[in-house]
Design a protein around this motif. Structure first.
Motif, PDB file in Angstrom:
ATOM      1  N   SER A  61     -50.714  -0.247  61.228  1.00  0.00           N
ATOM      2  CA  SER A  61     -50.364   1.062  60.656  1.00  0.00           C
ATOM      3  C   SER A  61     -49.442   1.877  61.555  1.00  0.00           C
ATOM      4  CB  SER A  61     -51.636   1.877  60.390  1.00  0.00           C
ATOM      5  OG  SER A  61     -52.339   2.129  61.598  1.00  0.00           O
ATOM      6  N   TYR A 105     -43.617  -0.507  62.488  1.00  0.00           N
ATOM      7  CA  TYR A 105     -42.904  -0.791  61.243  1.00  0.00           C
ATOM      8  C   TYR A 105     -41.573  -1.480  61.552  1.00  0.00           C
ATOM      9  CZ  TYR A 105     -46.246   2.584  59.402  1.00  0.00           C
ATOM     10  OH  TYR A 105     -47.395   3.240  59.066  1.00  0.00           O
ATOM     11  N   ILE A 129     -41.117   3.053  53.676  1.00  0.00           N
ATOM     12  CA  ILE A 129     -42.209   3.247  54.638  1.00  0.00           C
ATOM     13  C   ILE A 129     -42.513   4.720  54.863  1.00  0.00           C
ATOM     14  CG2 ILE A 129     -41.618   1.099  55.825  1.00  0.00           C
ATOM     15  CD1 ILE A 129     -40.583   2.901  58.154  1.00  0.00           C
ATOM     16  N   LYS A 177     -44.055   7.126  53.142  1.00  0.00           N
ATOM     17  CA  LYS A 177     -45.438   7.549  52.895  1.00  0.00           C
ATOM     18  C   LYS A 177     -46.413   6.922  53.891  1.00  0.00           C
ATOM     19  CE  LYS A 177     -49.046   7.893  49.387  1.00  0.00           C
ATOM     20  NZ  LYS A 177     -50.097   7.417  50.307  1.00  0.00           N
ATOM     21  N   ASP A 178     -46.233   5.623  54.174  1.00  0.00           N
ATOM     22  CA  ASP A 178     -47.155   4.955  55.104  1.00  0.00           C
ATOM     23  C   ASP A 178     -47.065   5.558  56.500  1.00  0.00           C
ATOM     24  OD1 ASP A 178     -48.026   3.280  53.117  1.00  0.00           O
ATOM     25  OD2 ASP A 178     -46.669   1.644  53.641  1.00  0.00           O
ATOM     26  N   ASP A 183     -48.629   9.013  56.449  1.00  0.00           N
ATOM     27  CA  ASP A 183     -50.096   8.911  56.433  1.00  0.00           C
ATOM     28  C   ASP A 183     -50.635   8.542  57.811  1.00  0.00           C
ATOM     29  OD1 ASP A 183     -50.124   9.555  53.773  1.00  0.00           O
ATOM     30  OD2 ASP A 183     -50.359   7.477  53.068  1.00  0.00           O
TER      31      ASP A 183
END
Length: 514
Positions: A192, A195, A205, A207-208, A211
């Protein structure tokens, strides 16, 4: 043909038109977080102007939903080049309009990828709490590194030191980074916080990554404290300070299988539960919720209402304490040989009319009892037998007609008489005959100690245990002016002893006396 070409061009313009500022933030982002986020942006010569602009656009969209300010999120941007440059620090922008305008004006610094120097600047200028314009004390700190992965330098050491100091490290690589290196740089979990994405697909990416940042800096902005059987205090961060508006508070029991106030699309008050509503002024930060039922799960919502700024509705679930009837606890203090104080709680004078206290020696002693008022929460039991176990029962008579009792075992202290007499008889230059008389009581033995008294020869003392039938002993090789003490030992404690000093008048020079 011309009309078809024109229609295609209009459609293409509509698809490529920038969205500008968002009308509404993604659910749960406004007012969600409190922390300091520093972006380390690679703008060295290996990053083209197009790639740099795509990264800036990505940052703009990533940060747009966050509320900025002193009690919210603070953002900084540091660009990597031959001479890294801090574009703006945490105290520069407190509004989205200011931040978005600054991002549009960011220019690449170019040159070498001097990431190590940039990390040094990041630590000294931004990520160290207490530094001028630096991170805030006690709040989460996040470093997000955006890089093309080309020759970043030896970053593992500096990144490790940042992580050791509590900085969460996240990395976005646009395709050329060394995975083995970057996975050791980021803060776990890797899945998480690391990336890899093509420069033209960075939006996938957004939103990820957002978050992941929220997970680190999420602020618990609504809490419940002082929960009782019929009340609780709702507390929140005063996000309306300096603004016009008020806080709308609603709370109700959570229906079985439901989600409480406004849950599952159900209007408040349905499902057999009516919600209660409060309004608090903009400068408040807490409210007392009353009229609650014992041992019940409640859902409460807090909505900051203001025409100046939009805020999310915050919610929390809590459970009231069960209805505890006194006495639920009985304690003992001031334990003596013939008396003991017994206390009970919780104090419920509005519910208890009287307390009835019974006590008797175990196993078959005489039963004693006394009744006291409902406002009393302790009493001293007198005229007890020493070294005896008693059973004490406290019963409460409640105004509702209910009775509740609780029992405990208590013990009085043992009688430990002091030593009756102590005599020393010198038998030479370093020997003494010690004799004593004991008082009454179940003796377990005697504790005899002695030591020298004059500082010039004072050394470690000595001690010996003697059986209970001993009433005398002889001590040898004592130093001059030796102090001798004898204490009786009982089952639970040592009794008060006596001490005497043995005076020797011959051979004093051998012990250092003149």
């Amino acid at each position: 043909m011309e009309s078809h070409t024109l229609a295609t061009w209009v459609l293409l313009c509509a698809l490529l038109r920038p969205s500008g500022t968002q009308d509404t933030a993604p659910e749960g982002v406004l007012n969600c977080c409190e922390g300091d986020v520093l972006f380390l942006l690679d703008s060295s010569g290996s990053v083209s102007s197009y790639e740099h602009s795509r990264m800036i656009t990505f940052l703009s969209e990533l940060l747009l939903p966050f509320s900025l300010g002193e009690d919210q999120v603070k953002v900084g941007l540091l660009q990597v080049g031959t001479k890294p440059r801090l574009e703006f620090g945490f105290d520069t922008h407190s509004s989205q309009s200011g931040l978005q305008g600054a991002l549009k004006n960011v220019k690449a610094v170019r040159g070498d990828t001097n990431t190590v120097e940039a990390l040094r600047m990041a630590k000294e200028l931004a990520l160290t709490p207490g530094a001028a314009g630096g991170a805030r004390e006690g709040l989460p700190r996040v470093l997000v590194w955006l890089t093309d992965g080309v020759k970043p330098g030896d970053v593992m050491g500096p990144m490790a030191r940042l992580r050791e100091e509590g900085v969460a490290v996240l990395v976005v690589s646009t395709g050329h980074g060394n995975y083995q290196v970057l996975k050791q740089v980021v803060t776990p979990p890797v899945e998480s916080n690391l990336y890899f994405v093509d420069i033209d697909d960075m939006s996938i990416i957004t939103k990820d990554l957002r978050d992941a940042i929220i997970e680190i800096i999420r602020a618990e902005r609504i809490t419940v404290r002082d929960v009782a059987t019929d009340s609780a205090t709702l507390q929140w961060r005063p996000v309306l300070s300096g603004l016009t508006g008020y806080y709308d508070i609603r709370y109700s029991p959570v229906p079985t299988g439901g989600t409480g106030v406004g849950g599952s699309g159900t209007s408040p008050g349905t499902g057999g539960f009516d919600y209660q509503k409060l309004s608090q002024p903009a400068d408040s930060s807490s409210a007392r919720l009353t009229g609650l039922k014992p041992d019940t799960t409640y859902s409460a919502t807090l909505t900051p209402e203001s025409n100046d700024q939009a805020f999310n509705t915050l919610s929390i679930t809590f459970k009231t304490k069960p209805d505890v009837l006194s006495p639920s606890v009985v304690t003992v203090s001031e334990s003596g040989q013939t008396s003991i104080r017994v206390s009970w709680g919780p104090s419920q004078p509005e519910r208890v009319t009287s307390y009835h206290v019974e006590y008797s020696a175990l196993p078959r002693g005489k039963l004693h009892s006394v009744t006291v008022g409902g406002t009393q929460d302790s009493m001293l039991l007198r005229d007890l037998q020493p070294d005896t176990t008693y059973l004490v029962t406290v019963s409460a008579r409640h105004a509702s007609g209910t009775e509740k009792a609780m029992s405990v075992k208590v013990c009085t202290q043992e009688v430990t008489p002091a030593l009756a007499d102590l005599q020393l008889t010198t038998m030479g230059s370093d020997e003494v005959q010690v004799e004593w008389r004991s008082g009454a009581g179940a003796l377990r033995g005697y504790w005899l100690t002695w030591e020298g008294q004059q500082s010039s020869v004072r050394g470690p003392g000595s001690a010996v245990y003697l059986p209970p039938d001993s009433l005398s002993t002889r001590l040898t090789r004592l130093p001059p002016a030796a102090r001798v003490c004898v204490s009786p030992i009982y089952r639970t404690a040592r009794g008060e002893g006596l001490c005497c000093t043995a005076q020797f008048h011959s051979n004093a020079l051998s012990y250092g006396y003149k």
